[in-house]
Design an enzyme around this catalytic site. Structure first.
Site: not given
Length: 289
Positions: A60, A62, A208
């Site tokens: 999934r 972002d 990230r």
């Protein structure tokens, strides 16, 4: 939407797809904002109105994150053969989403649970002068020349199975924060830095958050020792910087046996080639101004 277990009336199809994540709130369907999942499911419903039109992804991504070879599966009731799905879907999808390949798989094959790894690439443009053509696909770091050697050393220390709670955003549905980092790479190509991480799975927001800390290491604002202490002691409160989404791309997803032709999924994010640098060579950590 709830996934329907395939019966004799359904066939399971795996897709390899690319998307520019700029216009989407991420992969997963959301109540108000456009998502890649919702967009793909709407196209599927037009082609297979009797099927469940529910898509399951390997990962999934972002909001704003791209994918060069995301893998998904769905169950279909109609007669469309697997090799015709890419053209049929691409004719109904926006230009920001492209299906590159489709194959029929076993009814118990699962895009997420059958995967053995996910690999991400993060691109950094490390030069003084902005570049319009790089901006949608990279993070522009223009203050200091990044020390790729220090960044590589920081990542290599993370290899193996560990608790990476320091790099997990709030809101995760996972019951634990352990995962196995399998491979890492840091490569400089002139003013461009490419950082790749491959793991059995990634925590929510992990890449990230890692990249935000890694850039601090490369710029000399964070020592290797402090970087290591933060993640080894699960000091989530000290990990405050997350890299922006546009530099991140889901490069590929691996399975025990390859289900797509390698040209369709293995390394499909193009690399930019810049002739020379926009400034005289700088030592690592040196200001680029």
């Amino acid at each position: 939407m709830t996934e329907i277990t395939p019966t004799e009336h359904f066939r399971r199809i795996a897709l390899c797809l690319q998307y520019d994540g700029s216009a989407y709130c991420g992969w997963q369907r959301q109540p108000r904002d456009p998502s890649v999942q919702e967009t793909l499911e709407r196209a599927l419903a037009q082609l297979d109105p009797s099927g469940p039109a529910t898509v399951v992804a390997a990962g999934r991504t972002d909001s704003g994150v791209h994918a060069s070879a995301q893998v998904v599966h769905f169950d279909c009731a109609g007669p469309i053969p697997a090799h015709r799905w890419p053209a049929a879907l691409n004719g109904r999808l926006p230009a920001s989403i492209r299906v590159r390949s489709a194959v029929e798989v076993a009814s118990d094959w699962h895009a997420c649970f059958s995967a053995t790894y996910r690999r991400y690439r993060y691109t950094i443009y490390n030069a003084r002068i902005p570049n319009l053509f790089l901006a949608p696909w990279s993070w522009h770091r223009y203050q200091f020349r990044l020390d790729e050697g220090r960044m590589r050393a920081a990542l290599e220390d993370m290899l193996g199975a560990h608790d990476f709670a320091a790099f997990e955003r709030a809101g995760s549905a996972r019951t634990h924060s352990r995962t196995t980092l399998q491979e890492v790479a840091v490569v400089r190509r002139g003013d461009l830095l490419e950082v790749e991480l491959q793991a059995s799975g990634f925590l929510y927001g992990m890449v990230r958050l890692v990249m935000g800390q890694l850039v601090a290491v490369g710029e000399g604002r964070l020592s290797l020792e402090a970087f290591s202490r933060r993640w080894r002691s699960q000091a989530r409160d000290e990990v405050k910087e997350a890299a922006p989404p546009q530099g991140l791309c889901l490069l590929r997803v691996g399975y025990p046996s390859e289900i797509f032709h390698r040209a369709a999924w293995y390394d499909c994010q193009p690399r930019y080639l810049l002739e020379g640098s926009d400034a005289p060579p700088a030592a690592p950590g040196q200001s680029l101004h």
